[in-house]
Design a protein around this motif. Structure first.
Motif, PDB file in Angstrom:
ATOM      1  N   PRO A 136       0.826  -1.208   0.000  1.00  0.00           N
ATOM      2  CA  PRO A 136       0.000   0.000   0.000  1.00  0.00           C
ATOM      3  C   PRO A 136       0.860   1.259   0.000  1.00  0.00           C
ATOM      4  N   SER A 137       0.354   2.301  -0.651  1.00  0.00           N
ATOM      5  CA  SER A 137       1.170   3.484  -0.936  1.00  0.00           C
ATOM      6  C   SER A 137       0.401   4.768  -0.646  1.00  0.00           C
ATOM      7  N   TRP A 138       1.147   5.854  -0.580  1.00  0.00           N
ATOM      8  CA  TRP A 138       0.568   7.197  -0.496  1.00  0.00           C
ATOM      9  C   TRP A 138       1.294   8.081  -1.502  1.00  0.00           C
ATOM     10  N   CYS A 139       0.519   8.945  -2.176  1.00  0.00           N
ATOM     11  CA  CYS A 139       1.047   9.836  -3.221  1.00  0.00           C
ATOM     12  C   CYS A 139       0.676  11.273  -2.889  1.00  0.00           C
ATOM     13  N   SER A 140       1.574  12.203  -3.148  1.00  0.00           N
ATOM     14  CA  SER A 140       1.360  13.600  -2.769  1.00  0.00           C
ATOM     15  C   SER A 140       0.423  14.365  -3.692  1.00  0.00           C
ATOM     16  N   TRP A 141       0.088  13.835  -4.884  1.00  0.00           N
ATOM     17  CA  TRP A 141      -0.516  14.658  -5.918  1.00  0.00           C
ATOM     18  C   TRP A 141      -1.852  15.273  -5.516  1.00  0.00           C
ATOM     19  N   TYR A 142      -2.853  14.456  -5.184  1.00  0.00           N
ATOM     20  CA  TYR A 142      -4.179  15.001  -4.920  1.00  0.00           C
ATOM     21  C   TYR A 142      -4.260  15.692  -3.558  1.00  0.00           C
ATOM     22  N   ALA A 143      -3.248  15.464  -2.725  1.00  0.00           N
ATOM     23  CA  ALA A 143      -3.202  16.160  -1.436  1.00  0.00           C
ATOM     24  C   ALA A 143      -2.643  17.570  -1.576  1.00  0.00           C
ATOM     25  N   TYR A 144      -1.581  17.726  -2.383  1.00  0.00           N
ATOM     26  CA  TYR A 144      -0.874  19.009  -2.437  1.00  0.00           C
ATOM     27  C   TYR A 144      -0.676  19.548  -3.845  1.00  0.00           C
ATOM     28  N   TRP A 145      -1.079  18.777  -4.868  1.00  0.00           N
ATOM     29  CA  TRP A 145      -0.937  19.203  -6.254  1.00  0.00           C
ATOM     30  C   TRP A 145       0.496  19.661  -6.533  1.00  0.00           C
ATOM     31  N   GLY A 146       0.675  20.697  -7.332  1.00  0.00           N
ATOM     32  CA  GLY A 146       2.026  21.126  -7.703  1.00  0.00           C
ATOM     33  C   GLY A 146       2.719  22.013  -6.700  1.00  0.00           C
ATOM     34  N   LYS A 147       2.115  22.222  -5.534  1.00  0.00           N
ATOM     35  CA  LYS A 147       2.711  23.081  -4.510  1.00  0.00           C
ATOM     36  C   LYS A 147       3.329  22.277  -3.370  1.00  0.00           C
ATOM     37  N   THR A 149       5.652  20.406  -0.693  1.00  0.00           N
ATOM     38  CA  THR A 149       6.958  20.671  -0.115  1.00  0.00           C
ATOM     39  C   THR A 149       7.444  19.439   0.643  1.00  0.00           C
ATOM     40  N   GLU A 150       8.734  19.425   0.894  1.00  0.00           N
ATOM     41  CA  GLU A 150       9.317  18.372   1.719  1.00  0.00           C
ATOM     42  C   GLU A 150       8.601  18.286   3.066  1.00  0.00           C
ATOM     43  N   ARG A 151       8.321  19.433   3.660  1.00  0.00           N
ATOM     44  CA  ARG A 151       7.674  19.468   4.977  1.00  0.00           C
ATOM     45  C   ARG A 151       6.274  18.851   4.914  1.00  0.00           C
ATOM     46  N   ASP A 152       5.518  19.126   3.829  1.00  0.00           N
ATOM     47  CA  ASP A 152       4.187  18.537   3.674  1.00  0.00           C
ATOM     48  C   ASP A 152       4.251  17.015   3.704  1.00  0.00           C
ATOM     49  N   VAL A 153       5.172  16.459   2.926  1.00  0.00           N
ATOM     50  CA  VAL A 153       5.251  14.996   2.813  1.00  0.00           C
ATOM     51  C   VAL A 153       5.594  14.376   4.158  1.00  0.00           C
ATOM     52  N   MET A 154       6.539  14.945   4.859  1.00  0.00           N
ATOM     53  CA  MET A 154       6.919  14.360   6.144  1.00  0.00           C
ATOM     54  C   MET A 154       5.826  14.533   7.186  1.00  0.00           C
ATOM     55  N   ALA A 155       5.027  15.592   7.083  1.00  0.00           N
ATOM     56  CA  ALA A 155       3.878  15.732   7.986  1.00  0.00           C
ATOM     57  C   ALA A 155       2.886  14.600   7.747  1.00  0.00           C
ATOM     58  N   GLU A 156       2.698  14.210   6.483  1.00  0.00           N
ATOM     59  CA  GLU A 156       1.809  13.087   6.183  1.00  0.00           C
ATOM     60  C   GLU A 156       2.381  11.778   6.713  1.00  0.00           C
ATOM     61  N   LEU A 171       5.215   8.303  -2.303  1.00  0.00           N
ATOM     62  CA  LEU A 171       5.549   8.777  -3.650  1.00  0.00           C
ATOM     63  C   LEU A 171       5.441  10.298  -3.723  1.00  0.00           C
ATOM     64  N   LEU A 172       6.574  10.953  -3.955  1.00  0.00           N
ATOM     65  CA  LEU A 172       6.615  12.393  -4.208  1.00  0.00           C
ATOM     66  C   LEU A 172       6.229  12.636  -5.651  1.00  0.00           C
ATOM     67  N   ASP A 173       5.093  13.281  -5.872  1.00  0.00           N
ATOM     68  CA  ASP A 173       4.601  13.507  -7.230  1.00  0.00           C
ATOM     69  C   ASP A 173       5.064  14.872  -7.736  1.00  0.00           C
ATOM     70  N   SER A 192      14.484  19.668   0.195  1.00  0.00           N
ATOM     71  CA  SER A 192      15.528  18.792  -0.330  1.00  0.00           C
ATOM     72  C   SER A 192      14.965  17.411  -0.668  1.00  0.00           C
ATOM     73  N   THR A 193      15.139  16.980  -1.917  1.00  0.00           N
ATOM     74  CA  THR A 193      14.735  15.624  -2.279  1.00  0.00           C
ATOM     75  C   THR A 193      15.651  14.595  -1.620  1.00  0.00           C
ATOM     76  N   VAL A 194      16.903  14.964  -1.389  1.00  0.00           N
ATOM     77  CA  VAL A 194      17.852  14.052  -0.744  1.00  0.00           C
ATOM     78  C   VAL A 194      17.417  13.784   0.693  1.00  0.00           C
ATOM     79  N   ARG A 195      17.154  14.840   1.428  1.00  0.00           N
ATOM     80  CA  ARG A 195      16.749  14.694   2.829  1.00  0.00           C
ATOM     81  C   ARG A 195      15.401  13.987   2.937  1.00  0.00           C
ATOM     82  N   LEU A 196      14.482  14.290   2.014  1.00  0.00           N
ATOM     83  CA  LEU A 196      13.162  13.662   2.060  1.00  0.00           C
ATOM     84  C   LEU A 196      13.268  12.152   1.894  1.00  0.00           C
ATOM     85  N   ALA A 197      14.037  11.699   0.906  1.00  0.00           N
ATOM     86  CA  ALA A 197      14.183  10.258   0.704  1.00  0.00           C
ATOM     87  C   ALA A 197      14.773   9.594   1.942  1.00  0.00           C
TER      88      ALA A 197
END
Length: 437
Positions: A136-147, A149-156, A171-173, A192-197
């Protein structure tokens, strides 16, 4: 090459049905009665970005696959190889249905229990591959669209733990990049994509990232510095407020660049690559090495596979379906879903739940045979139109289970439904329903 007749059929207009298979992920597909009007592009940009570019449909038309159910049996007319995808037409002329194609096809007639089984039997013959199981997965697209951020993804990610949600892949979209084509340069306010991964992986999860590898935005630094890497005079449509140009993967410099991007993303810790807008790589044009569009497209995917290795995941989207065979691990089989049921344009190739449902159902026969299907994300926050029906569709569809809501926005029903549906995929083919049922 022009269209030539390959066979003619007697038919009963009351019972005959025609299956059109669309060119790419977002192209409408389905069974239609003879008095139906199949979906067609409603704007030139839609034609380029969601249908087969430079091909005008007439009558019923499938790209590499068309079938006719006469009530007693099913005739499947299909391509002979993923390297050559003919357009195939069906037109009523008097008391006959005339089937024609613009290149070589094979005909298979059978009397299966239902018409969709004939499509599955054809797919088994055309190519069968080992299919992976996806967590099972989670994707950033419909949650945050093109805006995003690294902080958004880690909050999720923290929300997954707080609510006991099973998520294997994050999945960072789209939206992290400075420009389309400048994949290793993050947007100024992204992070940072490096720090996020690294942060995703530290919790025992896998990190995925979105890339449109064959696109270069006209405003991108890559296009400005390397105009010789472009397929000259070719556009992949207008999006993100700019013309989208096509990377010539047969150019040695462009090929090295493509592989360098994916080598670096692997080094950063990403192991699932959502490859979007892939149709661009198959658009015809004059390339450094004189390959046709399909050959160039398959060459480009092989370059990516060489860079990432055999164990990382290539996830096709906006992708020519038959030319992707054997080159991706999972495949979006529909247009994008959307908070709205119907797109304002009325063109079901565009984002909307209705088109996403119908085309995904029409391609269920591909799951477990060619790859794992991706029916698009579960979105069930309270402002999603008809969210109960969309959740039911995701539940019944084979393939990936990927949530894309901001978890904190879910009400009790949405959270319970998300928890219920975040399950691993199956590698087995899906039981197929009769399209007339």
């Amino acid at each position: 090459m022009g269209f030539t007749t390959v066979t003619e059929l007697e038919y009963d207009a009351a019972t005959a049905r025609v299956y059109e298979h669309g060119w790419q992920s977002w192209s409408p597909s389905g069974w239609y009665s003879l008095d139906a009007r199949p979906p067609r592009p409603t704007a030139p940009n839609h034609h380029v970005m969601a249908y087969r570019p430079d091909v005008e449909a007439r009558g019923f038309q499938g790209e590499g696959l068309l079938a006719v159910s006469t009530g007693d049996d099913v005739l499947v007319v299909g391509a002979t190889t993923p390297d050559l995808v003919p357009s195939i037409r069906c037109e009523a002329r008097g008391d006959r249905l005339v089937i024609s194609a613009d290149d070589e096809v094979e005909l298979t007639r059978s009397a299966p229990a239902n018409a969709n089984q004939a499509l599955a039997d054809w797919a088994d013959t055309f190519g069968s591959f080992d299919v992976r199981v996806f967590g099972p997965s989670w994707c950033s697209w419909y949650a945050y669209w093109g805006k995003v951020t690294e902080r958004d993804v880690m909050a999720e990610v923290r929300q997954f733990d707080d609510h006991g949600l099973s998520v294997d892949l994050v999945l960072l979209d789209e939206g992290y990049q400075a420009e389309i084509g400048d994949w290793l340069t993050p947007r100024d306010d992204f992070g940072s994509t490096v720090r996020l991964a690294a942060d995703i992986r530290s919790g025992g999860r896998r990190a995925g990232i979105w890339v449109a590898p064959f696109l270069l935005g006209s405003k991108s630094e890559t296009a400005r510095l390397h105009p010789d890497w472009l397929v000259p005079g070719v556009t992949a449509g207008t999006n993100w407020g700019q013309e989208q140009l096509v990377l010539d993967v047969t150019h040695p410099g462009a090929a090295r660049h493509l592989q360098d991007v994916f080598t670096e993303l692997c080094r950063q810790g990403y192991d699932h690559f959502k490859l979007d807008f892939l149709y661009a790589g198959a658009i015809e044009g004059r390339r450094h090495i004189p390959l046709n569009g399909i050959a160039a497209y398959r060459h480009g995917l092989r370059l990516i596979r060489e860079a990432v290795g055999p164990n990382r995941i290539l996830h096709g989207c906006g992708a020519p379906i038959l030319p992707s065979l054997g080159l991706v691990d999972c495949m979006r089989v529909s247009p994008d879903t959307d908070p709205l049921v119907d797109p304002p344009s009325g063109d079901i190739s565009q984002p909307g739940q209705r088109g996403a449902r119908s085309t995904s159902v029409a391609r269920e026969f591909l799951h477990g045979r060619w790859w794992a299907n991706d029916p698009d994300c579960l979105i069930v926050q309270p402002d999603i139109q008809d969210r109960e029906r969309w959740a039911e569709h995701v539940e019944n569809a084979p393939g990936l289970r990927m949530s894309s809501d901001p978890i904190g926005s879910l009400d009790r029903w949405g959270l319970d439904r998300t928890r219920e549906l975040l399950t691993p995929s199956s590698a087995r083919p899906h039981p197929l329903k009769d399209p007339d049922a």
